[in-house]
Write a protein that holds these residues in place. Sequence first.
Motif, PDB file in Angstrom:
ATOM      1  N   ALA B 220       0.834  -1.199   0.000  1.00  0.00           N
ATOM      2  CA  ALA B 220       0.000   0.000   0.000  1.00  0.00           C
ATOM      3  C   ALA B 220       0.866   1.246   0.000  1.00  0.00           C
ATOM      4  CB  ALA B 220      -0.919  -0.008   1.215  1.00  0.00           C
ATOM      5  N   ILE B 221       1.887   1.244   0.852  1.00  0.00           N
ATOM      6  CA  ILE B 221       2.780   2.411   0.904  1.00  0.00           C
ATOM      7  C   ILE B 221       3.391   2.656  -0.459  1.00  0.00           C
ATOM      8  CG2 ILE B 221       4.973   3.248   1.826  1.00  0.00           C
ATOM      9  CD1 ILE B 221       4.294   1.850   4.438  1.00  0.00           C
ATOM     10  N   CYS B 222       3.879   1.586  -1.070  1.00  0.00           N
ATOM     11  CA  CYS B 222       4.574   1.754  -2.340  1.00  0.00           C
ATOM     12  C   CYS B 222       3.624   2.214  -3.434  1.00  0.00           C
ATOM     13  CB  CYS B 222       5.240   0.442  -2.745  1.00  0.00           C
ATOM     14  SG  CYS B 222       6.640   0.059  -1.694  1.00  0.00           S
ATOM     15  N   LEU B 223       2.406   1.676  -3.421  1.00  0.00           N
ATOM     16  CA  LEU B 223       1.461   2.102  -4.447  1.00  0.00           C
ATOM     17  C   LEU B 223       1.117   3.577  -4.269  1.00  0.00           C
ATOM     18  CD1 LEU B 223      -0.888  -0.985  -4.771  1.00  0.00           C
ATOM     19  CD2 LEU B 223       0.784  -0.153  -6.405  1.00  0.00           C
ATOM     20  N   LEU B 224       0.987   4.005  -3.013  1.00  0.00           N
ATOM     21  CA  LEU B 224       0.700   5.418  -2.773  1.00  0.00           C
ATOM     22  C   LEU B 224       1.883   6.288  -3.172  1.00  0.00           C
ATOM     23  CD1 LEU B 224      -1.213   5.105   0.584  1.00  0.00           C
ATOM     24  CD2 LEU B 224      -2.123   5.949  -1.565  1.00  0.00           C
ATOM     25  N   LEU B 225       3.073   5.808  -2.870  1.00  0.00           N
ATOM     26  CA  LEU B 225       4.247   6.544  -3.328  1.00  0.00           C
ATOM     27  C   LEU B 225       4.248   6.634  -4.848  1.00  0.00           C
ATOM     28  CD1 LEU B 225       7.160   5.202  -1.084  1.00  0.00           C
ATOM     29  CD2 LEU B 225       6.171   7.478  -1.079  1.00  0.00           C
ATOM     30  N   LEU B 226       3.821   5.555  -5.477  1.00  0.00           N
ATOM     31  CA  LEU B 226       3.760   5.564  -6.937  1.00  0.00           C
ATOM     32  C   LEU B 226       2.776   6.618  -7.431  1.00  0.00           C
ATOM     33  CD1 LEU B 226       4.380   4.411  -9.719  1.00  0.00           C
ATOM     34  CD2 LEU B 226       2.568   2.749  -9.362  1.00  0.00           C
ATOM     35  N   VAL B 227       1.654   6.747  -6.710  1.00  0.00           N
ATOM     36  CA  VAL B 227       0.699   7.792  -7.104  1.00  0.00           C
ATOM     37  C   VAL B 227       1.375   9.155  -7.049  1.00  0.00           C
ATOM     38  CG1 VAL B 227      -1.423   8.965  -6.459  1.00  0.00           C
ATOM     39  CG2 VAL B 227      -1.307   6.484  -6.385  1.00  0.00           C
ATOM     40  N   GLY B 228       2.103   9.389  -5.956  1.00  0.00           N
ATOM     41  CA  GLY B 228       2.816  10.660  -5.853  1.00  0.00           C
ATOM     42  C   GLY B 228       3.818  10.820  -6.972  1.00  0.00           C
ATOM     43  N   ALA B 229       4.592   9.779  -7.221  1.00  0.00           N
ATOM     44  CA  ALA B 229       5.616   9.861  -8.253  1.00  0.00           C
ATOM     45  C   ALA B 229       4.974  10.051  -9.618  1.00  0.00           C
ATOM     46  CB  ALA B 229       6.471   8.600  -8.237  1.00  0.00           C
ATOM     47  N   ALA B 230       3.828   9.401  -9.833  1.00  0.00           N
ATOM     48  CA  ALA B 230       3.166   9.523 -11.129  1.00  0.00           C
ATOM     49  C   ALA B 230       2.696  10.952 -11.351  1.00  0.00           C
ATOM     50  CB  ALA B 230       1.980   8.570 -11.213  1.00  0.00           C
ATOM     51  N   GLY B 231       2.277  11.617 -10.284  1.00  0.00           N
ATOM     52  CA  GLY B 231       1.885  13.012 -10.442  1.00  0.00           C
ATOM     53  C   GLY B 231       3.072  13.874 -10.817  1.00  0.00           C
ATOM     54  N   LYS B 232       4.136  13.728 -10.064  1.00  0.00           N
ATOM     55  CA  LYS B 232       5.283  14.600 -10.299  1.00  0.00           C
ATOM     56  C   LYS B 232       5.988  14.247 -11.598  1.00  0.00           C
ATOM     57  CE  LYS B 232       6.337  17.340  -7.559  1.00  0.00           C
ATOM     58  NZ  LYS B 232       5.664  18.643  -7.588  1.00  0.00           N
ATOM     59  N   SER B 233       6.095  12.957 -11.903  1.00  0.00           N
ATOM     60  CA  SER B 233       6.854  12.535 -13.074  1.00  0.00           C
ATOM     61  C   SER B 233       5.957  12.246 -14.265  1.00  0.00           C
ATOM     62  CB  SER B 233       7.678  11.291 -12.741  1.00  0.00           C
ATOM     63  OG  SER B 233       8.713  11.625 -11.868  1.00  0.00           O
ATOM     64  N   ALA B 234       4.753  12.728 -14.226  1.00  0.00           N
ATOM     65  CA  ALA B 234       3.876  12.692 -15.397  1.00  0.00           C
ATOM     66  C   ALA B 234       3.701  11.287 -15.945  1.00  0.00           C
ATOM     67  CB  ALA B 234       4.407  13.621 -16.478  1.00  0.00           C
ATOM     68  N   GLN B 235       3.271  10.368 -15.100  1.00  0.00           N
ATOM     69  CA  GLN B 235       2.977   9.022 -15.572  1.00  0.00           C
ATOM     70  C   GLN B 235       1.460   8.867 -15.730  1.00  0.00           C
ATOM     71  OE1 GLN B 235       5.595   6.598 -16.248  1.00  0.00           O
ATOM     72  NE2 GLN B 235       6.405   8.666 -16.276  1.00  0.00           N
ATOM     73  N   ILE B 236       1.079   7.886 -16.528  1.00  0.00           N
ATOM     74  CA  ILE B 236      -0.345   7.569 -16.644  1.00  0.00           C
ATOM     75  C   ILE B 236      -0.878   7.267 -15.257  1.00  0.00           C
ATOM     76  CG2 ILE B 236      -1.944   5.764 -17.410  1.00  0.00           C
ATOM     77  CD1 ILE B 236      -0.394   5.659 -20.024  1.00  0.00           C
ATOM     78  N   PRO B 237      -1.976   7.788 -14.811  1.00  0.00           N
ATOM     79  CA  PRO B 237      -2.916   8.627 -15.576  1.00  0.00           C
ATOM     80  C   PRO B 237      -2.751  10.123 -15.297  1.00  0.00           C
ATOM     81  CG  PRO B 237      -3.960   7.841 -13.616  1.00  0.00           C
ATOM     82  CD  PRO B 237      -2.530   7.425 -13.520  1.00  0.00           C
ATOM     83  N   LEU B 238      -1.669  10.501 -14.692  1.00  0.00           N
ATOM     84  CA  LEU B 238      -1.553  11.900 -14.279  1.00  0.00           C
ATOM     85  C   LEU B 238      -0.584  12.671 -15.159  1.00  0.00           C
ATOM     86  CD1 LEU B 238      -1.407  11.360 -10.418  1.00  0.00           C
ATOM     87  CD2 LEU B 238      -3.353  12.001 -11.799  1.00  0.00           C
ATOM     88  N   TYR B 239      -0.349  12.178 -16.387  1.00  0.00           N
ATOM     89  CA  TYR B 239       0.662  12.825 -17.214  1.00  0.00           C
ATOM     90  C   TYR B 239       0.144  14.079 -17.901  1.00  0.00           C
ATOM     91  CZ  TYR B 239      -1.795  11.228 -21.288  1.00  0.00           C
ATOM     92  OH  TYR B 239      -2.759  11.065 -22.231  1.00  0.00           O
ATOM     93  N   VAL B 240      -1.175  14.320 -17.867  1.00  0.00           N
ATOM     94  CA  VAL B 240      -1.775  15.311 -18.762  1.00  0.00           C
ATOM     95  C   VAL B 240      -1.238  16.719 -18.570  1.00  0.00           C
ATOM     96  CG1 VAL B 240      -3.890  14.093 -19.224  1.00  0.00           C
ATOM     97  CG2 VAL B 240      -3.687  15.438 -17.158  1.00  0.00           C
ATOM     98  N   TRP B 241      -0.652  16.990 -17.410  1.00  0.00           N
ATOM     99  CA  TRP B 241      -0.229  18.372 -17.188  1.00  0.00           C
ATOM    100  C   TRP B 241       1.054  18.705 -17.936  1.00  0.00           C
ATOM    101  CZ3 TRP B 241       4.470  19.455 -14.898  1.00  0.00           C
ATOM    102  CH2 TRP B 241       5.113  18.383 -14.255  1.00  0.00           C
ATOM    103  N   LEU B 242       1.894  17.681 -18.176  1.00  0.00           N
ATOM    104  CA  LEU B 242       3.226  17.990 -18.690  1.00  0.00           C
ATOM    105  C   LEU B 242       3.198  18.577 -20.104  1.00  0.00           C
ATOM    106  CD1 LEU B 242       6.154  18.102 -18.073  1.00  0.00           C
ATOM    107  CD2 LEU B 242       6.415  15.772 -18.799  1.00  0.00           C
ATOM    108  N   PRO B 243       2.428  18.024 -21.042  1.00  0.00           N
ATOM    109  CA  PRO B 243       2.398  18.666 -22.364  1.00  0.00           C
ATOM    110  C   PRO B 243       1.924  20.114 -22.289  1.00  0.00           C
ATOM    111  CG  PRO B 243       1.488  16.478 -22.490  1.00  0.00           C
ATOM    112  CD  PRO B 243       1.701  16.746 -21.046  1.00  0.00           C
ATOM    113  N   ASP B 244       0.943  20.373 -21.440  1.00  0.00           N
ATOM    114  CA  ASP B 244       0.474  21.742 -21.309  1.00  0.00           C
ATOM    115  C   ASP B 244       1.511  22.639 -20.652  1.00  0.00           C
ATOM    116  OD1 ASP B 244      -1.750  20.818 -22.416  1.00  0.00           O
ATOM    117  OD2 ASP B 244      -3.105  21.266 -20.765  1.00  0.00           O
ATOM    118  N   ALA B 245       2.384  22.028 -19.861  1.00  0.00           N
ATOM    119  CA  ALA B 245       3.380  22.825 -19.148  1.00  0.00           C
ATOM    120  C   ALA B 245       4.334  23.517 -20.106  1.00  0.00           C
ATOM    121  CB  ALA B 245       4.168  21.941 -18.185  1.00  0.00           C
ATOM    122  N   MET B 246       4.281  23.118 -21.390  1.00  0.00           N
ATOM    123  CA  MET B 246       5.164  23.762 -22.361  1.00  0.00           C
ATOM    124  C   MET B 246       4.774  25.211 -22.594  1.00  0.00           C
ATOM    125  SD  MET B 246       7.314  21.576 -22.889  1.00  0.00           S
ATOM    126  CE  MET B 246       7.179  20.367 -21.595  1.00  0.00           C
TER     127      MET B 246
END
Lengths: 111, 658, 169
Positions: B220-246
């Motif tokens: 559980a801890i690792c999956l939650l950490l993954l959620v955090g990492a996915a947000g910051k490192s633009a992974q599916i499903p939270l990658y949508v911000w990075l293209p716009d960040a251009m």
Amino acid sequence: MDFTLPPLPIAAIPMSAYLILSAILFGLGICGFLFRRNLITVFMSIELMLNAVNLSFVAFSHQMKQADGQIYSFFVMVVAAAEAAVGLAIILTVFKNRETLEVDEVDNLKL
Amino acid sequence: MAESQQLWLIPALPLLGFLINSTVGRKMSKQFVSFIAIASVVASFLWVAKTLNALGALEQPHVEHYFTWIASGTFSVGFDFSIDRLTSIMLLVVTGIGSLIHIYATGYMAHEGGYYRFFAYLNLFMFFMLILVLAANFLLLFVGWEGVGLCSYLLIGFYFLEKFAGDAGKKAFIVNRVGDFGFSLAMFLVFINFGSLDFGTVFGKAATLQPEHSAGMITAICLLLLVGAAGKSAQIPLYVWLPDAMAGPTPVSALIHAATMVTAGVYMVCRSSSLFNNAPIAMETVAIVGTATAFFAATMGLAQNDIKKVFAYSTVSQLGYMFLGAGVGAYSAGIFHVVTHAFFKALLFLGAGSVIMACHHEQDMRWYGGLRKKIPVTFGTLCCAWVAIAGIPPFSGYHSKDAILLAAYEHARPLFWIGALTAAMTAFYVSRAMFLTFFGEYRGPNPHADHGHGGHDDHAHGDDHAAHGHADHAHKDHGHGHGHQEIKESPAVMTIPLVILALLSLGGGFFNIPDWLEPVLGSSHAEHDPTAVAVLYATFILGIGLAYVMYVLSPGLPDKLASTFKGLHTLIYNKYFVDEVYDVTIIHPITEGSRYFLWKGVDAGLIDGAVNGAGSVSRWIGGGLRQLQGGNIRSYATWVVAGAVFVVVAMSVWGGVR
Amino acid sequence: MMGVILFAIFATAAVACGINLVLQRHPVTSALSLIGVMGSLAVLYLLLGAEFIAAVQLIVYAGAIMVLFLFVIMLLNAGEERKIPGKSLVSKLIGLPVFVLFLGLVAYLIQTQYTHAGSPVEFDAFTGGGPREVGKALFTTYLLPFEVTSVLILIAILGAIVLARKEID
């Protein structure tokens, strides 16, 4: 001519008579305050109430055989004198500003 | 413990630069602002170098405790910095690339408004990024994590007068909140399970943990950490911000959204490797998420026309590779790829910035072409990045990407094949960008004709509004003014960082980072299986060759293909309609729910109703009581008398006179 | 004996004057009635052995203060009250019942609860109310309050002057 009064029903006035007289006068003062509409009369009703209280003081002084009650009534008179001076000055000012002495017409703090 | 190395100086120097630039920068000359900004970061870099030199081999982590930040019951968090081998790599990358990009930015931003503000934010970003990297516990890491998120938001929205820039900033911020939510929950769980947030303590306990004990909790801890990492490192499903960040200035895209901040998620996963090693399910999830992100982002990159968008999707895709590396246990390969990716992707962005500047803030590749003779230095350096990212041996991208894919070949064969396919696509879209930009004929506006870009702009950028092509500059420069200027090479202050990065991109693969990281992250040395190596060679040959055929030999082919596979092309061109799907499934219900339930219902009905109700009840009561205060003296007196009578009654009932 | 008769006369006079004060519409009549009340009370004070207070009552109250009242009434040329309907409903509705209730209650309390209610008030039973005794008490036990009252009066004078003076622009 030897004229003797018939014996009175009571030989001496009880304390309660003075107190009730005082209460009656006080109540009359209240009535004056409530029912009179002239500012000066209302003010005189206050004086009446003060007098009524003075009577109680003096009566109690007699009852206690001490002068202290009279001293209090003396102070009440002093305060009444001061109050009368200031109060009448206020009434003068009110009249100067509003051209009326009717209590009911003086119901706004500010003109 | 070794003697103190004054680690605090490393983040403190950029902070000082930020403080100076943000307070007095407005009144100072651009030279002064540039000097402060560059000097603070370069000094930080030099301090890192000096520190690492003094610490030597770093067999043990070097920890420095400054003060106890929070102490509450058994919960205690220190303001601690630590350096181990992983940190040393990140420090060098962050401060080194950071210095180069700061230098480049002085040239790139020379004619922009808000010069001091830009460099103040950039320095602040460096401060938080260094906090993030140096942090010796989860909470301090989270401070840096949030801080870089803030700076990212500020810099994406740097052109805040443009609506799309502000929207892109908000999007990045909000999407990152989702990830931060996961990260926070992970921290709570870590504290509950290990009683500490300190890296040393947590990982020490995690390493000795029996897998059968609390495996679910670790997962559980690792999956939650993954959620955090996915947000910051633009992974599916939270990658949508990075293209716009251009939408931010190009140096920002290079520094924050390619080289450093977006790799924070990878860094965090690798930092927590001893946790992940105990959670095989989470590891698999990381690998699958990484692969999926790499693949889909690459396909989206195939059809983009905006040069920065191509590189943005490329970044998402490469970050996916890093997650794949971490997911298959090759943490050091992931970090290796972080480093080489920082080199060549920063170079790609900076080079793209140079091209964009040369073409007067045109970002659509269809209006480039034949630029290689006009901006030779940019072309040369971008070629270096090209060969690096395409994975041609012996350049840097080959080493790191192949390390990841070979590890995947050993651990998860299907992921390897997807990764290889993605590598081919990577080679293809980068080559496409290069061919469209530098080869063929110049397709931009005729330098001597007086027509603006307006006519084809609508056609070119009709699809995406959020981080749309003109991110780097205000619209008003289009259509007039620049149309008849010559395309010329960028100044030396921009090209020199490009050259340095080009050298690093070419030779970065020879830094033996996996071996250096082996004591921290474990070995990721994979067998060089001949089949796998052959496949990898095939990928870049295929990708570059295909691009060469389609965009140089027969330029009509792409359009034909697009019309043949119309559905597929539309799907990719519109980025799988992910933004639209999010809009319909998440954003729309939230806004509508907020509007009709929370606003109209709860706020206007319940809360305002309660407030207004309280108000009108008071008014009503007050209106009643007002009759007592009518200003009529006799009614006052009546109440006084009534009160006196009440007292007398009370006396006769309860007390009485003596 | 004397006491009873005098009390009867002057108590009746006081109450009659008090009622007159309340009933008369013209302030001058009310003022004169009040003087009557005060004079009657002065006699009652004498009956109670308060010679000094009786004198002060006549001189200060019935003399000075009431002259002040009459003076203001004349100055303002205050006439009879006018009837203003609709105002002071509260006092009209509650006033009389409250008055009756008050009197009844107080009388009841005095009769039932005051322990000395029935003790007779004898003339000459208390002679401590002469100027000598009162003066002694005023200047010894009550020296501080006495001096403070002088300040009070001073302030009252100042206040009256400030309030009643003409505005000088």
